[in-house]
Design a protein around this motif. Sequence first.
Motif, PDB file in Angstrom:
ATOM      1  N   SER A 133       0.954  -1.221   0.026  1.00  0.00           N
ATOM      2  CA  SER A 133      -0.139   0.031   0.046  1.00  0.00           C
ATOM      3  C   SER A 133       0.675   1.322   0.133  1.00  0.00           C
ATOM      4  CB  SER A 133      -0.858   0.077   1.107  1.00  0.00           C
ATOM      5  OG  SER A 133      -0.140   0.129   2.337  1.00  0.00           O
ATOM      6  N   ALA A 182       1.594   2.725   2.700  1.00  0.00           N
ATOM      7  CA  ALA A 182       0.863   3.656   3.831  1.00  0.00           C
ATOM      8  C   ALA A 182       1.293   3.210   5.065  1.00  0.00           C
ATOM      9  CB  ALA A 182      -0.743   3.574   3.733  1.00  0.00           C
ATOM     10  N   LYS A 210      -6.003   3.693   3.927  1.00  0.00           N
ATOM     11  CA  LYS A 210      -5.494   3.058   2.981  1.00  0.00           C
ATOM     12  C   LYS A 210      -4.741   1.880   3.310  1.00  0.00           C
ATOM     13  CE  LYS A 210      -2.295   3.632  -1.185  1.00  0.00           C
ATOM     14  NZ  LYS A 210      -1.256   4.927  -1.870  1.00  0.00           N
ATOM     15  N   ASN A 238      -7.431  -0.869   4.546  1.00  0.00           N
ATOM     16  CA  ASN A 238      -8.044  -1.433   3.254  1.00  0.00           C
ATOM     17  C   ASN A 238      -7.088  -2.512   2.752  1.00  0.00           C
ATOM     18  OD1 ASN A 238     -10.409  -0.062   3.526  1.00  0.00           O
ATOM     19  ND2 ASN A 238      -9.687   1.579   2.139  1.00  0.00           N
ATOM     20  N   GLU A 239      -5.743  -2.343   2.606  1.00  0.00           N
ATOM     21  CA  GLU A 239      -4.741  -3.275   2.172  1.00  0.00           C
ATOM     22  C   GLU A 239      -4.643  -4.598   2.836  1.00  0.00           C
ATOM     23  OE1 GLU A 239      -2.559  -4.921  -0.401  1.00  0.00           O
ATOM     24  OE2 GLU A 239      -3.115  -3.175  -0.895  1.00  0.00           O
TER      25      GLU A 239
END
Length: 462
Positions: free
Chosen positions: A436, A438, A444, A447-448
């Motif tokens: 990601s 992130a 982010k 979510n990954e």
Amino acid sequence: MIKKFDLNIEKILEDWEIHHAVREIIANAIDEELLTKSEEIEIFKDDGNSWHIRDYGRGINSEHLTQKENDEKIKSAHTIGKFGIGLKDALATFDRKGVEVSIKSRHINMTLERTNKHGFADIVTLHANITPSSDKGFRGTEFILKNCPDIQIEEAKGLFLRFSGEEILEETPIGQVLKKESETARIYINGVQVAQEDNFLFSYNITELNQTIKKALNRERTNVGRTAYTDRVKSILKKCQSETVARKLVDDLSRYDTGEQHDELTWTDIAVHACKLCNERSRVVFFTSEEVISSPNLVDRVQRDQYEVVVIPQNIKKKISGNADFSGNPIRDVGQFTRDWNESFKFSFVTEDQLKPGELRVYEQTDKILSLIGGKPGNVKDILISRTMRLDKETYYEVGGLWEPQEGRIVIRYDNLKDLGSYAGILLHEIAHARSGAIDCTRKFENELTDLLGIVIQQTIG
């Protein structure tokens, strides 16, 4: 030939005790020593049980019995007397308390007598009987006090810094910090006690007076209120640079949680000053009590690195956090220590041949774990094991793993090889960072990580 000098005294300062009068005589003698740079004054008892107070200055004269401001003393920043009335107050007290006084110098000899006021037969006042000196070569002034109790002399001497036994811990241009010799601290002005403090950490001698103090000094120079000298005490402490004073201040500050700290440490500016000094002079790390409780691992690490843990209140932490000491060094609170530690951190990598059999079996599952998510991402070059790890900026624990994008590597803390679940969890967490780009606690990244969990489940039970 006797001259009678009317002192114009009937009754005055009736609450004065003998030691107050002795204090005035000692103060005048010390002033004369200071102004003439002569030998140190002497206070001694003779074989006839009379007490002597002697200086080696210019010698008392008749004019000293007049009441007027002393220009010479007013111009001097460090003399005790100013107003020219202390001597008459003392003589009146001696007379009232039955202490027989004789005074000698190269100018005059003097005794006291109560007699009729000239021209007023019904008024009796205190007079000084003055005769020419019997010793023209006599140096200084000597007071001889007969029937003066020893305890009154000792009590008077105890009002002066030079006789108190209090050690000077640090000297500044405006005053001195003193190691108090009893439970009660003393406040001195130019070496004369003017007040006592039950809950001060130090005693103080103020040598540069401001207008507030000058206005507050009363005729007796006793019981001066704290508001008069608080600013001067603060200023003295803020000019201190010694580790001795700083350590005592910070040690006392660390007693905040118990409610046992002394009054100086309730002054925020003094507490901050003490922290800056201590940071500059000692290997310390400042913790709040909450940080000590929540981060015992960091306390251990600080102590292993031979730093001392100093516990400070939360309000002081807010004042020092992100600031520098007097040499420009960042103040080492918990956050600064963590940043410094991470910047100086070095990995201690472990090779496969150094792993124990059980650890090696876990590590060998790396490719199989990665196959569940479609293989190792292209930007991940290495997956390494280290015995040491950087500290988390929030929890101050060593993190379980790291993704280092610049080096293209994932580093996992050695103890996560204790079982497959720990190792796989950390590995997938860092893979999520690598995929990601992130950081933790971002949408982010979350979510990954969610996507990876779904992929793993699909591969294992789908």
